[in-house]
Motif scaffolding. Sequence first.
Motif, mmCIF file in Angstrom:
data_model
loop_
_atom_site.group_PDB
_atom_site.id
_atom_site.type_symbol
_atom_site.label_atom_id
_atom_site.label_comp_id
_atom_site.label_asym_id
_atom_site.label_seq_id
_atom_site.Cartn_x
_atom_site.Cartn_y
_atom_site.Cartn_z
ATOM 1 N N VAL A 97 30.759 -65.240 -4.005
ATOM 2 C CA VAL A 97 31.612 -64.208 -4.590
ATOM 3 C C VAL A 97 32.777 -64.929 -5.269
ATOM 4 C CG1 VAL A 97 33.065 -62.202 -4.123
ATOM 5 C CG2 VAL A 97 30.980 -62.569 -2.785
ATOM 6 N N GLN A 98 32.929 -64.702 -6.572
ATOM 7 C CA GLN A 98 33.993 -65.346 -7.329
ATOM 8 C C GLN A 98 35.277 -64.528 -7.325
ATOM 9 O OE1 GLN A 98 33.695 -68.505 -8.490
ATOM 10 N NE2 GLN A 98 31.751 -68.398 -7.408
ATOM 11 N N LEU A 129 28.776 -62.404 0.758
ATOM 12 C CA LEU A 129 27.785 -61.589 0.068
ATOM 13 C C LEU A 129 26.531 -61.462 0.915
ATOM 14 C CD1 LEU A 129 26.605 -60.252 -2.552
ATOM 15 C CD2 LEU A 129 25.863 -62.557 -3.204
ATOM 16 N N ALA A 130 26.000 -60.237 0.993
ATOM 17 C CA ALA A 130 24.692 -59.981 1.603
ATOM 18 C C ALA A 130 23.883 -59.204 0.570
ATOM 19 C CB ALA A 130 24.840 -59.170 2.882
ATOM 20 N N LYS A 131 22.635 -59.635 0.333
ATOM 21 C CA LYS A 131 21.786 -58.995 -0.668
ATOM 22 C C LYS A 131 20.567 -58.386 0.001
ATOM 23 C CE LYS A 131 21.664 -62.917 -3.196
ATOM 24 N NZ LYS A 131 21.235 -63.828 -4.259
ATOM 25 N N THR A 139 31.823 -58.238 1.791
ATOM 26 C CA THR A 139 32.838 -58.000 2.808
ATOM 27 C C THR A 139 33.822 -59.156 2.791
ATOM 28 O OG1 THR A 139 31.477 -59.074 4.490
ATOM 29 C CG2 THR A 139 31.312 -56.671 4.325
ATOM 30 N N GLY A 140 35.030 -58.875 3.193
ATOM 31 C CA GLY A 140 36.014 -59.945 3.251
ATOM 32 C C GLY A 140 37.420 -59.418 3.358
ATOM 33 N N GLU A 141 38.332 -60.238 2.893
ATOM 34 C CA GLU A 141 39.751 -59.921 2.978
ATOM 35 C C GLU A 141 40.417 -60.281 1.657
ATOM 36 O OE1 GLU A 141 42.337 -60.356 6.740
ATOM 37 O OE2 GLU A 141 42.549 -62.236 5.640
ATOM 38 N N PHE A 159 38.127 -55.577 3.166
ATOM 39 C CA PHE A 159 37.321 -54.694 2.333
ATOM 40 C C PHE A 159 35.853 -54.810 2.692
ATOM 41 C CE2 PHE A 159 38.209 -58.562 -0.157
ATOM 42 C CZ PHE A 159 36.940 -59.059 -0.370
ATOM 43 N N ASP A 160 35.119 -53.726 2.427
ATOM 44 C CA ASP A 160 33.683 -53.648 2.647
ATOM 45 C C ASP A 160 33.130 -52.801 1.504
ATOM 46 O OD1 ASP A 160 31.060 -53.173 3.470
ATOM 47 O OD2 ASP A 160 31.614 -52.915 5.570
ATOM 48 N N ILE A 161 32.388 -53.437 0.605
ATOM 49 C CA ILE A 161 31.928 -52.768 -0.611
ATOM 50 C C ILE A 161 30.411 -52.894 -0.710
ATOM 51 C CG2 ILE A 161 32.171 -52.631 -3.114
ATOM 52 C CD1 ILE A 161 34.724 -54.462 -2.695
ATOM 53 N N THR A 162 29.746 -51.803 -1.029
ATOM 54 C CA THR A 162 28.308 -51.818 -1.281
ATOM 55 C C THR A 162 28.067 -51.337 -2.701
ATOM 56 O OG1 THR A 162 27.764 -51.434 1.034
ATOM 57 C CG2 THR A 162 26.064 -50.902 -0.595
#
Length: 169
Positions: A97-98, A129-131, A139-141, A159-162
């Motif tokens: 994740v950039q 990143l999970a694919k 997910t992260g901060e 944060f948690d984004i799908t």
Amino acid sequence: MNTKLIAALAASAAATALFVTGCSDSGTSSTPSSTGSAAPAPAAGKSTASVDGKEFTAKFDTICAKQGGVLALSLTDLANATYGNLSVSATVEGDAVQAVAIGGTQGGSNGLPYAVGYGNGQPGGSAKLAKDGNTFRITGEGVSADMTNPLAGPTTAKFDITFACTTIA
């Protein structure tokens, strides 16, 4: 990370979301989580985003595009009751994740804009990143700031984004 960088990251994410053309998939997130823990895994095919365990109540349009080795992911809700023009975006290169940007034209302290950002290599954050096929969960901060008191310094937000992409342009 200073507040100007956070604002620039959020603006960049919004510009990317509007510039990128490709697939578009509307999805509606569920009711905000009442717990302080991470948001539950979304239903299949749903794009969602949460910050500090609170899921955004939003009707997201999902845009997913790839050029070269860079994948641009975006969720937008241009009429969000709480955040105004709400944009959630991420860029991914390979499995890394950039950048992640979450921004709203309102919803911050005292009605000011809302922003949370992460940049690979910048202090104060992380992202994983999970694919699963064309579904990407990040997910992260990230880093945020109270724009009413910029001297208070940055704070962190989980944060948690799908991003549930129907196709990738």
